[in-house]
Write a protein that holds these residues in place. Sequence first.
Motif, PDB file in Angstrom:
ATOM      1  N   GLY A 264      34.410  52.997  50.757  1.00  0.00           N
ATOM      2  CA  GLY A 264      33.315  52.905  51.719  1.00  0.00           C
ATOM      3  C   GLY A 264      33.424  51.704  52.639  1.00  0.00           C
ATOM      4  O   GLY A 264      32.633  51.551  53.566  1.00  0.00           O
ATOM      5  N   CYS A 265      34.387  50.813  52.379  1.00  0.00           N
ATOM      6  CA  CYS A 265      34.485  49.589  53.178  1.00  0.00           C
ATOM      7  C   CYS A 265      35.181  49.905  54.501  1.00  0.00           C
ATOM      8  O   CYS A 265      36.246  50.517  54.512  1.00  0.00           O
ATOM      9  CB  CYS A 265      35.252  48.533  52.388  1.00  0.00           C
ATOM     10  N   PRO A 266      34.570  49.518  55.642  1.00  0.00           N
ATOM     11  CA  PRO A 266      35.129  49.903  56.934  1.00  0.00           C
ATOM     12  C   PRO A 266      36.381  49.123  57.348  1.00  0.00           C
ATOM     13  O   PRO A 266      36.985  49.454  58.364  1.00  0.00           O
ATOM     14  CB  PRO A 266      33.977  49.623  57.905  1.00  0.00           C
ATOM     15  N   GLU A 269      42.691  47.025  56.177  1.00  0.00           N
ATOM     16  CA  GLU A 269      43.707  46.714  55.167  1.00  0.00           C
ATOM     17  C   GLU A 269      43.207  45.773  54.081  1.00  0.00           C
ATOM     18  O   GLU A 269      44.014  45.144  53.399  1.00  0.00           O
ATOM     19  CB  GLU A 269      44.930  46.080  55.849  1.00  0.00           C
ATOM     20  N   GLY A 270      41.881  45.649  53.942  1.00  0.00           N
ATOM     21  CA  GLY A 270      41.343  44.755  52.914  1.00  0.00           C
ATOM     22  C   GLY A 270      40.546  43.631  53.521  1.00  0.00           C
ATOM     23  O   GLY A 270      40.860  43.144  54.609  1.00  0.00           O
ATOM     24  N   CYS A 271      39.471  43.242  52.841  1.00  0.00           N
ATOM     25  CA  CYS A 271      38.623  42.144  53.293  1.00  0.00           C
ATOM     26  C   CYS A 271      37.956  41.554  52.052  1.00  0.00           C
ATOM     27  O   CYS A 271      38.044  42.135  50.966  1.00  0.00           O
ATOM     28  CB  CYS A 271      37.587  42.658  54.293  1.00  0.00           C
ATOM     29  N   ALA A 285      47.590  46.781  49.784  1.00  0.00           N
ATOM     30  CA  ALA A 285      46.752  46.633  48.594  1.00  0.00           C
ATOM     31  C   ALA A 285      45.557  47.582  48.615  1.00  0.00           C
ATOM     32  O   ALA A 285      45.193  48.151  47.593  1.00  0.00           O
ATOM     33  CB  ALA A 285      46.287  45.195  48.448  1.00  0.00           C
ATOM     34  N   LYS A 286      44.947  47.772  49.772  1.00  0.00           N
ATOM     35  CA  LYS A 286      43.755  48.614  49.827  1.00  0.00           C
ATOM     36  C   LYS A 286      44.128  50.064  49.527  1.00  0.00           C
ATOM     37  O   LYS A 286      43.476  50.728  48.710  1.00  0.00           O
ATOM     38  CB  LYS A 286      43.078  48.502  51.198  1.00  0.00           C
ATOM     39  N   ASP A 287      45.169  50.529  50.168  1.00  0.00           N
ATOM     40  CA  ASP A 287      45.644  51.894  49.948  1.00  0.00           C
ATOM     41  C   ASP A 287      46.033  52.080  48.476  1.00  0.00           C
ATOM     42  O   ASP A 287      45.611  53.039  47.815  1.00  0.00           O
ATOM     43  CB  ASP A 287      46.843  52.109  50.889  1.00  0.00           C
TER      44      ASP A 287
HETATM   45 ZN   LIG Z   1      37.085  45.786  52.992  1.00  0.00          ZN
END
Ligand SMILES: [Zn+2]
Length: 309
Positions: A264-266, A269-271, A285-287
């Motif tokens: 759900g995070c818009p 590539e990560g935050c 990493a996000k994928d």
């Molecule tokens: Zn994020």
Amino acid sequence: MCRFLEELGVAHHSAGAWHWTSDTYPADAISLRAVTSDNFVVVDITNEEKVIAEVAFPAALLELHEKAIYLHEARQYQVEKMDYPQRKAFVRQVECDYFTDAIDYTQVKILEEFETCPLGAARAAHGEVRVNRQIVGFKKVKFYTNENVGAGALSLPEQEMHTTSFWLHFPDPFLARFSDLTPTEKLNSISGMGNALRTVAALLLMCDPRDFGVSLTEEIRPGLEGFEPNLHLYDSYPGGIGLSAPLYELRPRLLAGALDLIRGCPCEEGCPSCVGPAGETGARAKDGATRILAALVEAGLESGAAPQK
Ligand SMILES: [Zn+2]
């Protein structure tokens, strides 16, 4: 409990009621901020020597190492000397455009496994662990841009703590399914998952995310070939504070919640809100974290999440 206090000589039973008889207030000896009563004194040496603060031992290692920028009442101080045996840090007022961020190296060793259950080829468990943590260096991070403007090495004494932990174990057959990810990308994905799991765990157990330590540790045991990481969410207090067992029970919600959080995070590539900043966790990493978590959630649903004692 009251009988125990009576034996200690601090309570007295009379006419059907319990009375506190000690001359000190019961909460007097208990710190509200930390489990340990050990702390560091911060001494300002800009002009005359003056004690400006006291910092609890675990936080002091992160905030008061040499060359750290210590913030106190909106003023910046640089730590000139840390007197570890005397538990003192000498600081001088400075003005600079960066803050410091300590880098720690943590190893978790499993001492006893209380319960475990399979999640497909992976596994969830909880039990008792030993955590060895050492502050090995620090980064200088520029305000506003978060740019890394320097670093330094530190060698502070290693801290050892026994506590309880919830962990996920990833054996080779499980990780082999993600063959398009390099070993480093798999590790980055799992540590990114750790960030999301900590956030959701704090929400489920209504505690502070900092009550958990997160560590990715390679499992070492005789006869083990290849690389099998464990992702630990451990109670970051000596002895544990009872978070691991409920976390183990809540694992279907924990895993599904972390997956929802990341999906759900818009961000691209990560935050910091999901798997951690892309600059730290790596581009995929996000994928990777999304796919590994999805596989765990699916495996949990298939097995009916029946725990094995
Ligand atoms: Zn994020």
